[in-house]
Scaffold this motif. Sequence first.
Motif: not given
Length: 235
Positions: A141, A215-216, A218
């Motif tokens: 990412k 979650g931070k 994604n």
Amino acid sequence: APAWERLLARLPAVAEQFRGAIPAYPFQFSPRTAFRSEVVVGDRWALLPHAAGFVDPLFSAGFVLTLLGVDRLARLLERGPEPEREALEHYARETDEDLVAASRLLAAQHAVLDDPERFSLLTMLYFAAVTFSETARRLDKPAAAEGLLLRDRHGFGTAAFRLADEVATGSPIPAAVLHERIRELISPINVAGLLNESKRNWYGCEAADLIEAAGKLNASADEIRAMLRRVGFAG
């Protein structure tokens, strides 16, 4: 040489360590090591970031700068053997902005060298940014980690460097206030359990921290586990 002797006079333990040492080369003195190149790219050439500028060895930021530069140039060369001038100019701007970002944070660190508590707190800006960036890249990412120290990330970059500028200019921010401001700033990107008081400033590489912060990034917890296995961190 006189500067070296003055240093030994101030630090008896160091003087004892070097009591029998003999200089292998003549002493060299440079009043200024930081520099910033005015021209970074040209006709079919580009400077790597560490050749384009140098700020300070603190954090060994030159390694990060150079790796970012290699990555950017490799992406340009993937498009063809002769990158367009506009693309090279963009590379030059990105390189220069990274150097400026590094200098702003380092200026703040040097402003509080005599204050271990505030110095330690400011390092959290660096470590939060780099641990998030490296994890995002290992999760494939890279878009989530553009720019040194996440300088362009909404909600972090601008605020983090504004805080660094405050400290660098001598703003007397109490340690308790600085602690809360930094905790709030790094919260969205803190994937390494930084400022966890139970760790007492000893931060190991713990998979649980990344999984909890999935979650931070994604990402799911399973994606984090798969990444850890892929890079050889976990079996």
